[in-house]
Design an enzyme around this catalytic site. Structure first.
Site: not given
Ligand SMILES: CC(C)(COP(=O)(O)OP(=O)(O)OC[C@H]1O[C@@H](n2cnc3c(N)ncnc32)[C@H](O)[C@@H]1OP(=O)(O)O)[C@@H](O)C(=O)NCCC(=O)NCCS
Length: 216
Positions: A139, A148
């Protein structure tokens, strides 16, 4: 029963939009995509009919069809949407019939609402927003344009999410929290304190770990 519809974007998100549109009674004519190499190909049993904004407008005019933008990336979707609005494209919303939308909730033009979504009373959802599968918007929430909410996001009451912000799969947000514009909150985060514009945040509790680029 809704009329003919063209879906702009033939990637994975486009398929889900087309599927929701069919369920909502639209006659989905096919896709439009930015990538000319996809022209004429078949995606999800539908043809890529045209490319680009000009192509989309031509098909809609010829077929008297409405249009919905199905591009997952928020910045690209916002850019295409703005161009289509400026060209007075016949943009519409797509709401899956197996979602639950309160009578007093408002949903902006071009927004897509997938199966299993619940939107509770007095929520205001902007234009060109994605409410992905199984998300709940409680709400008095306010969501800016081009946001998104990924599958399984849950927002407490009176949450505000700024324009263009992306909440990843399974993000939970405590009631009365504000998240700024053009931020990204990572998969599985629990947001218990306000987050500003243009940050990347994740974790439980969510903390800002980086920034997103400024808008050009
Ligand atoms: C947060 C986010 C944007 C980061 O992406 P990124 O910059 O490419 O990050 P990386 O994958 O290179 O990870 C970098 C570090 O952050 C950590 N990390 C990434 N996402 C995390 C999360 N959601 N929670 C906890 N840790 C996370 C990784 O484990 C990595 O840790 P390390 O350096 O110790 O190995 C991405 O992980 C994410 O969650 N995107 C959302 C995706 C989604 O929901 N899509 C929906 C489609 S419908």
């Amino acid at each position: 029963m809704n009329g003919p519809l063209v879906v702009f974007g033939c990637g994975g998100h486009g398929k889900v939009v087309a599927d929701a549109a069919k369920a909502a009674g639209y006659r989905v004519l096919g896709f439009v995509d930015h990538d000319a190499r996809r022209l004429g190909s078949s995606v999800f049993g539908l043809t890529v009919l045209a490319t680009g904004v000009d192509g989309a407008l031509d098909v809609c005019r010829a077929e008297r069809a409405e249009l919905v933008v199905a591009v997952g990336d928020n910045r690209n979707r916002a850019k295409i949407f703005a161009e289509l609005v400026a060209r007075q494209a016949p943009l519409t919303t797509v709401v899956h019939p197996r979602s639950v939308i309160a009578e007093s909730a408002q949903i902006g033009t071009g927004t897509v609402v997938f199966a299993g979504v619940v939107v509770n009373p007095d929520a205001v959802i902007g234009a060109n927003v994605i409410l992905n599968t199984g998300t709940t918007v409680d709400h008095d929430n306010w969501l800016g344009d081009h946001a998104h909410l990924s599958p399984g996001v849950h927002l407490g009451g009176c949450v505000r999410v700024g324009a263009g912000t992306h909440l990843g799969v399974g993000v939970s947000v405590r009631n009365n929290i504000t998240i700024g514009s053009w931020s990204v909150v990572g998969v599985g985060a629990a947001v218990v304190k306000h987050l500003p514009d243009h940050v990347v945040a994740y974790g439980t509790p969510a903390v800002a770990v980086g920034s997103t680029p400024a808008l050009l």
